[in-house]
Design a protein around this motif. Structure first.
Motif, PDB file in Angstrom:
ATOM      1  N   THR A   5     -27.674  43.531 -18.385  1.00  0.00           N
ATOM      2  CA  THR A   5     -26.793  44.279 -17.505  1.00  0.00           C
ATOM      3  C   THR A   5     -27.076  43.883 -16.059  1.00  0.00           C
ATOM      4  O   THR A   5     -28.089  43.248 -15.759  1.00  0.00           O
ATOM      5  CB  THR A   5     -27.010  45.785 -17.659  1.00  0.00           C
ATOM      6  OG1 THR A   5     -28.341  46.112 -17.192  1.00  0.00           O
ATOM      7  CG2 THR A   5     -26.880  46.225 -19.121  1.00  0.00           C
ATOM      8  N   ASP A   6     -26.187  44.263 -15.157  1.00  0.00           N
ATOM      9  CA  ASP A   6     -26.390  43.955 -13.744  1.00  0.00           C
ATOM     10  C   ASP A   6     -27.721  44.510 -13.241  1.00  0.00           C
ATOM     11  O   ASP A   6     -28.458  43.840 -12.513  1.00  0.00           O
ATOM     12  CB  ASP A   6     -25.237  44.533 -12.902  1.00  0.00           C
ATOM     13  CG  ASP A   6     -23.910  43.856 -13.204  1.00  0.00           C
ATOM     14  OD1 ASP A   6     -23.891  42.945 -14.053  1.00  0.00           O
ATOM     15  OD2 ASP A   6     -22.900  44.239 -12.584  1.00  0.00           O
ATOM     16  N   GLN A   7     -28.043  45.743 -13.642  1.00  0.00           N
ATOM     17  CA  GLN A   7     -29.283  46.372 -13.193  1.00  0.00           C
ATOM     18  C   GLN A   7     -30.495  45.633 -13.743  1.00  0.00           C
ATOM     19  O   GLN A   7     -31.504  45.457 -13.044  1.00  0.00           O
ATOM     20  CB  GLN A   7     -29.318  47.840 -13.643  1.00  0.00           C
ATOM     21  CG  GLN A   7     -30.542  48.620 -13.161  1.00  0.00           C
ATOM     22  CD  GLN A   7     -30.601  48.750 -11.647  1.00  0.00           C
ATOM     23  OE1 GLN A   7     -29.657  49.216 -11.021  1.00  0.00           O
ATOM     24  NE2 GLN A   7     -31.719  48.333 -11.056  1.00  0.00           N
TER      25      GLN A   7
ATOM     26  N   LEU B 272     -43.854  39.693 -16.910  1.00  0.00           N
ATOM     27  CA  LEU B 272     -42.603  40.278 -17.369  1.00  0.00           C
ATOM     28  C   LEU B 272     -42.098  39.429 -18.533  1.00  0.00           C
ATOM     29  O   LEU B 272     -41.895  38.229 -18.386  1.00  0.00           O
ATOM     30  CB  LEU B 272     -41.572  40.283 -16.237  1.00  0.00           C
ATOM     31  CG  LEU B 272     -40.206  40.913 -16.539  1.00  0.00           C
ATOM     32  CD1 LEU B 272     -40.344  42.406 -16.812  1.00  0.00           C
ATOM     33  CD2 LEU B 272     -39.242  40.678 -15.376  1.00  0.00           C
ATOM     34  N   VAL B 273     -41.937  40.045 -19.696  1.00  0.00           N
ATOM     35  CA  VAL B 273     -41.396  39.361 -20.868  1.00  0.00           C
ATOM     36  C   VAL B 273     -40.008  39.937 -21.142  1.00  0.00           C
ATOM     37  O   VAL B 273     -39.872  41.137 -21.393  1.00  0.00           O
ATOM     38  CB  VAL B 273     -42.304  39.535 -22.103  1.00  0.00           C
ATOM     39  CG1 VAL B 273     -41.689  38.819 -23.315  1.00  0.00           C
ATOM     40  CG2 VAL B 273     -43.695  38.989 -21.818  1.00  0.00           C
ATOM     41  N   VAL B 274     -38.992  39.077 -21.071  1.00  0.00           N
ATOM     42  CA  VAL B 274     -37.598  39.524 -21.167  1.00  0.00           C
ATOM     43  C   VAL B 274     -36.951  38.935 -22.413  1.00  0.00           C
ATOM     44  O   VAL B 274     -36.864  37.706 -22.560  1.00  0.00           O
ATOM     45  CB  VAL B 274     -36.793  39.093 -19.921  1.00  0.00           C
ATOM     46  CG1 VAL B 274     -35.403  39.721 -19.946  1.00  0.00           C
ATOM     47  CG2 VAL B 274     -37.529  39.473 -18.644  1.00  0.00           C
ATOM     48  N   ASP B 275     -36.496  39.805 -23.296  1.00  0.00           N
ATOM     49  CA  ASP B 275     -35.818  39.383 -24.518  1.00  0.00           C
ATOM     50  C   ASP B 275     -34.331  39.229 -24.223  1.00  0.00           C
ATOM     51  O   ASP B 275     -33.650  40.201 -23.882  1.00  0.00           O
ATOM     52  CB  ASP B 275     -36.039  40.438 -25.606  1.00  0.00           C
ATOM     53  CG  ASP B 275     -35.546  39.981 -26.979  1.00  0.00           C
ATOM     54  OD1 ASP B 275     -34.837  38.954 -27.040  1.00  0.00           O
ATOM     55  OD2 ASP B 275     -35.857  40.655 -27.981  1.00  0.00           O
ATOM     56  N   VAL B 276     -33.809  38.018 -24.337  1.00  0.00           N
ATOM     57  CA  VAL B 276     -32.382  37.782 -24.092  1.00  0.00           C
ATOM     58  C   VAL B 276     -31.659  37.372 -25.376  1.00  0.00           C
ATOM     59  O   VAL B 276     -30.569  36.804 -25.336  1.00  0.00           O
ATOM     60  CB  VAL B 276     -32.184  36.705 -22.999  1.00  0.00           C
ATOM     61  CG1 VAL B 276     -32.624  37.228 -21.646  1.00  0.00           C
ATOM     62  CG2 VAL B 276     -32.917  35.413 -23.335  1.00  0.00           C
TER      63      VAL B 276
ATOM     64  N   ALA C 230     -21.352  44.415  -5.153  1.00  0.00           N
ATOM     65  CA  ALA C 230     -20.761  43.072  -5.101  1.00  0.00           C
ATOM     66  C   ALA C 230     -20.559  42.513  -6.504  1.00  0.00           C
ATOM     67  O   ALA C 230     -19.530  41.893  -6.796  1.00  0.00           O
ATOM     68  CB  ALA C 230     -21.655  42.149  -4.281  1.00  0.00           C
ATOM     69  N   LEU C 231     -21.513  42.755  -7.398  1.00  0.00           N
ATOM     70  CA  LEU C 231     -21.396  42.265  -8.765  1.00  0.00           C
ATOM     71  C   LEU C 231     -20.291  42.982  -9.530  1.00  0.00           C
ATOM     72  O   LEU C 231     -19.620  42.384 -10.385  1.00  0.00           O
ATOM     73  CB  LEU C 231     -22.729  42.429  -9.509  1.00  0.00           C
ATOM     74  CG  LEU C 231     -23.884  41.541  -9.040  1.00  0.00           C
ATOM     75  CD1 LEU C 231     -25.163  41.903  -9.782  1.00  0.00           C
ATOM     76  CD2 LEU C 231     -23.560  40.060  -9.260  1.00  0.00           C
TER      77      LEU C 231
END
Length: 516
Positions: A286-288, A370-374, A404-405
Motif C-alpha cells: 500500500t502507499d503507507q 527490515l524484512v518485507v514480504d512482497v 500526491a500518490l
C-alpha cells in the motif's frame, strides 16, 4: 508486525564512498555485486566475522574458479570478420552506441553421477575473440558470475513439463569499476517431455528494463522456431544505434513463413526512470507501506525483500532505490541473492537485498533490519522491523506524499505512473534539502566549494523537519551528492531535481508576496 526490534543499529559509516562492497553509479544504474573483496568490513561480535569471511571466500572462489567451457554456438558469426573490424566494433560499443555487449544462453546440465544440475553457458553471441589473456580471464570470471545470477536457486532442479517464463535483471561491477547490466529471461525450451529451463541473458551498459524486456519477447519468439533464428535479429540489433530519450529505432528481421518484420523499440522520455516499473512495487504494498520502506532506505538501513518470483524481487528493489532520486544507494545492493551467497544477510553494513521466500528461515534470525514480504500470499508484509519506521519522516511531509500518490489513477501504468510516483518523492527532497546550493561557499574562482553543513540544517524549519535532515545528512548518499556538488564550478545546476527546486522556490516567493 510479527516481530519488532526496538534497538536501533548504529551503522558503520565509511568515510570513503568508494570503499564499499557495491557501488551505485551515477544515474539510475544499480549495482548488484562488487568484486573488491578487500572492501568487506570486519566485524567483531555475534560470530558475523566468520560468515563474512565465508561470503568473501565464496565470491573469491567464484571469481577464481575454473574457466567455463563455453560450447560452440549453433550458428557462429559470418566468416570474413577481420580483427580490425572487431576492434572497430569494440570501440563502437564502448562509445555507448550499441544496445548490448553480448547475449548468452545459460542451460542447466546434469552433473555426472548426480541428480543435480549445473548452469553452463551453451551459446554466446558474439564470440569475444582477439582478446588479451588478462581480458579473457576477466571475461570468463564475469561469465561465471552470470550463470550464478541466472539460476540463483543453485543446483537443485528437476526436469519440468510446464514453466512460466520470467524476466528479471541484475548488475555487476567489475574490478576496474565498469558496470554491466544483466537482463535475464528464463523459459522452458521447445521440445517434448520433461526438461530443465534455460536462461537468456543480455549484457549491456545501458539501463532500460522495459526496452530489453521487449527485445526478449522477440528472442523468445525466434527461439521457439530455432536457435539459429536468434543470430540475425541480434546482429541487426547490435548494428542499430541506441535511440535518444523519447525516440524510436526500427529493426528489420526476417522470420520464415512470416516474412520481414519491423520491430519498433522506443525509449521513455524520462530516461532516468526507464529502468524502473513502480507498478509492481505499488501492487505489492500500500502507499503507507511504501512510505515505511522509503523511510528505512533514506536512513540507509538494512532491508531485505522476500518473494517467490525473481521478476517481482528485481522490479521491487530497483523501484525502491529509484525513490531515492536524486540520491543514489551507496551500499550493498543485490536484487536476487544467489543461495550460495546467502551469508551476505549477516553483513553489519547497510544493504538492499532480494531473497527468495524459500530461504526466509535463513534471514529472520537477524535483528536490526527490515524484512518485507512482497509475495502474493503474504499475510503481513513486515516480517521483521525495527518499529520506528513510521516516525522517521516528518508527519506533514508524509501526508503530502500520500496526497500526491492518491492523485494517480488506478489505471495509470507505465510512464504516467512512473511520473506521478517519482514526482511525489522528488518533492519530498526538494522541500527538505533543496536549499543546499545556498550553503556551498566558494573561496576562489576555479576552486571547489565547501558545504556548510551546520548552517544548512539550522536554517530548516520546522524543528521536526530539521531533526530528520540532521540524520539524513549523515548518510553516504547525501555525502556523495554534496562531494560532487563541491567539485563543480558555481553556477546554475542542470537536471530535473534542480528544475523542481527552482519551481518550488518561485512558488514560495509568490506565496510570500501575496501575504504582504
Amino acid at each position: 508486525m510479527s516481530e519488532t526490534v526496538k534497538k536501533r543499529r548504529k551503522g558503520t559509516r565509511l568515510t570513503n564512498p568508494k570503499n564499499r562492497w557495491s557501488e551505485q553509479p551515477k544515474g539510475n544504474i544499480i549495482t548488484d555485486v562488487s568484486e573488491k573483496h578487500g572492501a568487506i568490513p570486519s566485524v567483531e561480535d555475534d560470530g558475523r566475522q566468520g560468515a563474512l569471511k565465508r561470503f568473501s571466500a565464496m565470491w573469491s572462489s567464484l571469481r577464481k574458479g575454473k574457466r567455463d567451457r563455453v560450447k560452440e554456438p549453433e550458428l557462429t558469426e559470418p566468416p570474413g570478420l577481420e580483427a580490425a573490424e572487431n576492434t572497430t566494433r569494440q570501440h563502437r560499443y564502448a562509445s555507448g552506441q550499441y544496445f548490448f555487449e553480448y547475449l548468452v544462453v545459460v542451460s542447466l546440465k546434469k552433473a555426472k553421477d548426480s541428480n543435480t544440475y549445473e548452469p553452463q553457458i551453451t551459446y554466446q553471441f558474439p564470440k569475444r575473440d582477439g582478446m588479451a589473456r588478462s581480458q579473457k580471464e576477466e571475461e570468463e570470471k564475469t561469465l561465471k558470475a552470470i550463470t550464478l545470477f541466472c539460476f540463483p536457486e543453485g543446483i537443485n532442479w528437476a526436469p519440468l513439463t510446464e514453466y512460466h517464463s520470467e524476466t528479471f535483471s541484475f548488475v555487476l561491477t567489475e574490478i576496474d569499476g565498469s558496470r554491466r547490466n544483466g537482463y535475464c529471461r528464463r523459459l522452458l525450451p521447445g521440445g517434448r517431455g520433461a526438461r530443465p529451463p534455460e536462461a537468456y541473458c543480455i549484457i549491456s551498459t545501458l539501463a532500460c528494463f522495459g526496452l530489453f524486456s521487449k527485445i526478449f519477447d522477440e528472442v523468445e519468439k525466434r527461439r521457439q522456431i530455432s536457435m539459429a533464428m536468434i543470430y540475425p535479429f541480434m546482429q541487426k540489433l547490435r548494428e542499430a544505434q541506441f535511440p535518444a530519450p523519447g525516440n524510436t529505432v526500427e529493426i528489420k528481421s526476417f522470420i520464415p513463413e512470416s516474412g520481414t518484420e519491423i520491430i519498433s523499440l522506443t525509449r521513455p522520455l524520462d530516461s532516468w526512470l526507464e529502468h524502473v516499473n513502480f507498478a509492481t512495487l505499488f501492487g505489492c504494498l500500500t502507499d503507507q507501506q511504501v512510505l515505511l520502506v522509503f523511510a528505512a532506505a533514506v536512513l540507509e538501513r538494512r532491508i531485505i525483500f522476500i518473494a517467490d518470483e525473481l521478476g517481482t524481487l528485481s522490479q521491487v528493489i530497483h523501484a525502491v532505490a529509484a525513490l531515492l532520486y536524486p540520491f543514489t544507494w551507496q551500499h550493498t545492493f543485490i536484487s536476487i541473492v544467489p543461495e550460495i551467497l546467502i551469508d551476505v544477510v549477516m553483513a553489519p553494513t547497510p544493504y538492499l537485498l532480494g531473497v527468495q521466500k524459500r530461504l526466509l528461515d535463513q534471514v529472520t534470525d537477524q535483528s536490526d533490519l527490515l524484512v518485507v514480504d512482497v509475495s502474493e500470499d503474504k499475510k503481513d508484509p513486515f516480517i521483521v522491523s525495527i518499529g520506528d519506521e513510521g516516525s522517521i519522516l516528518p508527519p506533514k511531509l508524509q501526508a503530502e506524499i500520500l496526497v500526491a500518490l492518491s492523485k494517480r489513477q488506478n489505471a495509470s501504468v507505465g510512464e504516467e505512473l512512473n511520473r506521478v510516483v517519482s514526482e511525489a518523492f522528488l518533492q519530498f527532497f526538494v522541500k527538505t534539502v533543496g536549499h543546499y546550493a545556498s550553503y556551498v561557499k566558494y573561496a576562489r574562482a576555479g576552486e571547489g566549494g565547501v558545504f556548510d553543513k551546520r548552517s544548512f540544517y539550522k536554517a530548516i524549519e520546522p524543528k521536526v523537519t530539521r531533526h530528520f535532515v540532521k540524520k539524513f545528512i549523515q548518510t553516504q548518499m547525501f555525502d556523495l551528492f554534496i562531494q560532487e556538488v563541491e567539485q563543480q564550478q558555481p553556477g546554475p545546476q542542470q537536471g530535473i531535481f534542480h528544475k523542481k527546486i527552482l519551481e518550488y522556490q518561485e512558488k514560495k516567493k509568490k506565496e510570500k508576496t501575496k501575504k504582504h
